[in-house]
Design a protein around this motif. Structure first.
Motif, PDB file in Angstrom:
ATOM      1  N   SER A 198       0.656  72.340  37.567  1.00 47.75           N
ATOM      2  CA  SER A 198       0.879  71.950  38.923  1.00 47.75           C
ATOM      3  C   SER A 198       2.320  72.507  39.436  1.00 47.75           C
ATOM      4  O   SER A 198       2.301  72.999  40.586  1.00 47.75           O
ATOM      5  CB  SER A 198       1.291  70.351  39.029  1.00 47.75           C
ATOM      6  N   ILE A 199       3.057  72.973  38.338  1.00 45.65           N
ATOM      7  CA  ILE A 199       4.420  73.538  38.841  1.00 45.65           C
ATOM      8  C   ILE A 199       4.101  75.154  39.257  1.00 45.65           C
ATOM      9  O   ILE A 199       4.506  75.729  40.168  1.00 45.65           O
ATOM     10  CB  ILE A 199       5.402  73.519  37.738  1.00 45.65           C
ATOM     11  N   ILE A 200       3.181  75.682  38.257  1.00 46.91           N
ATOM     12  CA  ILE A 200       2.695  77.131  38.540  1.00 46.91           C
ATOM     13  C   ILE A 200       1.964  77.058  39.997  1.00 46.91           C
ATOM     14  O   ILE A 200       2.254  78.199  40.850  1.00 46.91           O
ATOM     15  CB  ILE A 200       1.930  77.567  37.593  1.00 46.91           C
ATOM     16  N   ALA A 201       0.975  76.380  40.149  1.00 49.39           N
ATOM     17  CA  ALA A 201       0.340  76.182  41.430  1.00 49.39           C
ATOM     18  C   ALA A 201       1.267  75.858  42.587  1.00 49.39           C
ATOM     19  O   ALA A 201       0.930  76.658  43.838  1.00 49.39           O
ATOM     20  CB  ALA A 201      -0.660  75.024  41.509  1.00 49.39           C
ATOM     21  N   ASN A 202       2.312  75.266  42.665  1.00 50.81           N
ATOM     22  CA  ASN A 202       3.015  74.900  43.811  1.00 50.81           C
ATOM     23  C   ASN A 202       4.007  76.192  43.879  1.00 50.81           C
ATOM     24  O   ASN A 202       4.238  76.551  45.278  1.00 50.81           O
ATOM     25  CB  ASN A 202       4.092  73.767  43.396  1.00 50.81           C
ATOM     26  N   ALA A 218      13.044  72.054  39.245  1.00 54.69           N
ATOM     27  CA  ALA A 218      13.675  72.096  38.003  1.00 54.69           C
ATOM     28  C   ALA A 218      13.032  72.234  36.667  1.00 54.69           C
ATOM     29  O   ALA A 218      13.492  72.337  35.592  1.00 54.69           O
ATOM     30  CB  ALA A 218      14.914  71.150  37.819  1.00 54.69           C
ATOM     31  N   GLY A 219      11.613  72.263  36.793  1.00 56.82           N
ATOM     32  CA  GLY A 219      10.509  72.053  35.843  1.00 56.82           C
ATOM     33  C   GLY A 219      10.490  70.735  35.135  1.00 56.82           C
ATOM     34  O   GLY A 219      10.658  69.744  35.465  1.00 56.82           O
ATOM     35  N   GLN A 220       9.932  70.915  33.844  1.00 54.76           N
ATOM     36  CA  GLN A 220       9.924  69.948  32.919  1.00 54.76           C
ATOM     37  C   GLN A 220      10.667  69.975  31.653  1.00 54.76           C
ATOM     38  O   GLN A 220      10.966  71.216  31.250  1.00 54.76           O
ATOM     39  CB  GLN A 220       8.543  69.534  32.821  1.00 54.76           C
ATOM     40  N   SER A 221      10.939  69.064  30.820  1.00 53.61           N
ATOM     41  CA  SER A 221      11.637  69.139  29.749  1.00 53.61           C
ATOM     42  C   SER A 221      11.175  68.099  28.669  1.00 53.61           C
ATOM     43  O   SER A 221      10.257  67.252  28.968  1.00 53.61           O
ATOM     44  CB  SER A 221      13.237  68.891  29.777  1.00 53.61           C
ATOM     45  N   LEU A 249       8.137  74.939  29.163  1.00 51.73           N
ATOM     46  CA  LEU A 249       8.893  73.874  29.392  1.00 51.73           C
ATOM     47  C   LEU A 249      10.596  74.789  29.742  1.00 51.73           C
ATOM     48  O   LEU A 249      10.541  75.827  29.260  1.00 51.73           O
ATOM     49  CB  LEU A 249       9.267  73.262  28.225  1.00 51.73           C
ATOM     50  N   LYS A 250      11.227  73.886  30.596  1.00 48.78           N
ATOM     51  CA  LYS A 250      12.620  74.528  30.864  1.00 48.78           C
ATOM     52  C   LYS A 250      13.629  74.175  29.826  1.00 48.78           C
ATOM     53  O   LYS A 250      14.196  75.129  29.622  1.00 48.78           O
ATOM     54  CB  LYS A 250      13.022  73.743  32.205  1.00 48.78           C
ATOM     55  N   ARG A 251      13.672  73.070  29.316  1.00 47.27           N
ATOM     56  CA  ARG A 251      14.471  72.729  27.769  1.00 47.27           C
ATOM     57  C   ARG A 251      13.617  71.843  26.831  1.00 47.27           C
ATOM     58  O   ARG A 251      13.004  71.093  27.472  1.00 47.27           O
ATOM     59  CB  ARG A 251      15.594  72.159  28.474  1.00 47.27           C
ATOM     60  N   VAL A 252      14.112  72.223  25.656  1.00 48.28           N
ATOM     61  CA  VAL A 252      13.810  71.187  24.741  1.00 48.28           C
ATOM     62  C   VAL A 252      15.089  70.716  24.202  1.00 48.28           C
ATOM     63  O   VAL A 252      16.053  71.485  23.761  1.00 48.28           O
ATOM     64  CB  VAL A 252      12.880  71.768  23.314  1.00 48.28           C
ATOM     65  N   TYR A 253      15.165  69.426  24.132  1.00 42.19           N
ATOM     66  CA  TYR A 253      16.430  68.921  23.610  1.00 42.19           C
ATOM     67  C   TYR A 253      16.361  68.413  22.238  1.00 42.19           C
ATOM     68  O   TYR A 253      15.288  67.767  21.951  1.00 42.19           O
ATOM     69  CB  TYR A 253      17.016  67.660  24.672  1.00 42.19           C
ATOM     70  N   TYR A 254      17.389  68.489  21.579  1.00 40.30           N
ATOM     71  CA  TYR A 254      17.402  67.827  20.088  1.00 40.30           C
ATOM     72  C   TYR A 254      18.323  66.552  20.024  1.00 40.30           C
ATOM     73  O   TYR A 254      19.485  66.818  20.217  1.00 40.30           O
ATOM     74  CB  TYR A 254      17.774  68.801  19.306  1.00 40.30           C
ATOM     75  N   SER A 255      17.939  65.580  19.610  1.00 41.35           N
ATOM     76  CA  SER A 255      18.617  64.468  19.397  1.00 41.35           C
ATOM     77  C   SER A 255      18.636  63.849  17.870  1.00 41.35           C
ATOM     78  O   SER A 255      17.475  63.578  17.273  1.00 41.35           O
ATOM     79  CB  SER A 255      18.130  63.201  20.228  1.00 41.35           C
ATOM     80  N   GLY A 256      19.751  63.967  17.202  1.00 40.42           N
ATOM     81  CA  GLY A 256      19.988  63.449  15.854  1.00 40.42           C
ATOM     82  C   GLY A 256      19.641  62.275  15.724  1.00 40.42           C
ATOM     83  O   GLY A 256      20.261  61.405  16.553  1.00 40.42           O
TER      84      GLY A 256
END
Length: 418
Positions: A198-202, A218-221, A249-256
């Protein structure tokens, strides 16, 4: 603000703190017709905690009631905690009132699952829609996309939110089955794939029609919980790399993982994941996205964990000393970026400056490089010696020892007096 709302805010803001994927970078939503807020450029002002978590947004759960029983989650069904839930209008009012008081620059809204994904997602979408259409709020909105929600709701969410995120949480299907038996990886991948398309199509649509509505600009994460299960850094980074390449994905976040339960499937209470492991994963993630490294260059099945004492670029360089020393005046830009102690911007400046003259060590020190690391990997005679005079172990000890000495000096009560 009445006491009941304050109590809800206390409960649901505290429950939201375990979700770290709240960056607002990348959105360009403009303020129009004298609306509220602005998510373009400097309209979003960030404040960060010491470990890098963003605190500039109103970050809350819609509810901490949840039908799922994920062992690592404080809001899991079986956990004996005080429960609360906001109404749609309460979240809207809180966001507007806090924004007008200059407490926040936007909204980060997640939620436990009420009775099913669609029921919950519909309420999240209603909040964003009310803010955008009724209050003309143009500040940043980050919504959690609920796995299992319909594509129609995901589509509507993308029209009102700047960023959407579907949290994978655990890196493998085996770990999900162990700690989150109500979830499946395919239930997370499916909405991620839909949002990517959907983001690419938009974006294609907006190239042809400028006034086409924004869709998740701002994409997805996503977020991965680290240390609740035994996956290696190699497995974690392989998954992240696939997210970046295949799902954009815009970002991957890491949570200890933070020990919150005596569940025997989880690490022992009192042994939280070292914050440095999060830090190393973020550094490696940066190398994958901006420095041209591959996962297999950084880690291998025989050596699947990042070094906790040194950063991943230095770890790689010490294992590949055959590629050093580098002649800074002739090397390709990609090679300069791989030199420990030289960042993206510094590499670019060096690349541009050498067009005008041959660079010396004194010149390089003016480019804001980490000279204490870089000097061991350059084809320059520095302080009477070249890098080839040292072994990998010696270089490591020199760098680690210098870092410890600086830390001790900066934290010594006696030295702080002078």
């Amino acid at each position: 603000m009445n006491e009941r709302i304050v109590e809800k805010l206390s409960i649901l803001a505290d429950a939201a703190k375990y979700d770290v994927s709240c960056s607002s970078s990348g959105s360009k939503r403009k303020n129009a017709d004298k609306g509220l807020g602005n998510a373009e450029g400097m309209g979003i002002c960030h404040s960060y905690t010491e470990d890098g978590r963003c605190v500039s947004l109103l970050k809350i759960l819609l509810t901490n009631h949840c039908i799922f029983d994920c062992a690592y989650c404080v809001s899991r069904r079986s956990n004996d905690v005080k429960r609360a839930a906001f109404t749609v209008q309460e979240v809207v009012d809180l966001t507007i009132n806090f924004y007008r008081r200059n407490y926040i620059e936007g909204l980060f809204l997640s939620s436990g699952i009420f009775k099913d994904p669609d029921y919950t997602m519909e309420r999240l979408v209603r909040i964003a829609k009310k803010l955008r259409t009724e209050h003309r709020f143009n500040g940043y909105i980050h919504l959690k996309a609920i796995p299992g929600a319909s594509e129609e709701l995901l589509q509507e969410a993308g029209l009102y939110a700047d960023r959407l995120s579907v949290n994978m949480e655990l890196p493998t299907e085996q770990s999900l089955q162990l700690l989150a038996p109500d979830k499946k990886q395919e239930d997370v991948i499916k909405p991620m794939t839909y949002l990517k398309d959907s983001i690419i199509a938009n974006r294609d649509e907006r190239k042809a029609l400028v006034k086409a509505p924004l869709f998740a600009p701002a994409g997805q994460s996503t977020q991965l919980v680290i240390g609740a299960t035994p996956e290696s850094d190699l497995q974690v980074l392989q998954l992240s790399d696939a997210f970046y390449k295949d799902l954009r994905l815009k970002r991957v976040y890491y949570s200890g993982y933070v020990p919150i339960s005596h569940d025997k499937r989880l690490p022992t209470i009192g042994t939280p994941v070292p914050i440095v492991r999060e830090h190393r994963l973020y550094q490696a993630d940066w190398l994958l996205r901006y420095y041209g490294f591959s996962v297999n260059e950084l880690l291998s099945p025989d050596d699947p964990f990042l070094d906790m004492q040194i950063d991943p670029k230095l770890q790689w360089a010490l294992k590949h000393l055959d590629q050093f020393p580098v002649d800074i005046n002739t090397a390709d830009l990609e090679v300069i970026r791989r030199i420990p102690g030289i960042g993206i911007k510094s590499a670019q400046k060096i690349w541009e400056a050498r067009k005008f003259r041959s660079l010396t060590w004194d010149h390089l020190k003016q480019f804001n490089i980490a000279a204490g690391r870089a000097k061991y990997f350059l084809d320059l005679k520095i302080e009477g010696r070249r890098r080839s005079d040292y072994t990998p172990d010696q270089i490591r000890q020199f760098i680690v020892g210098t870092a410890h000495s600086k830390f001790a000096a900066n934290h010594s009560p006696q030295l702080a007096l002078f």
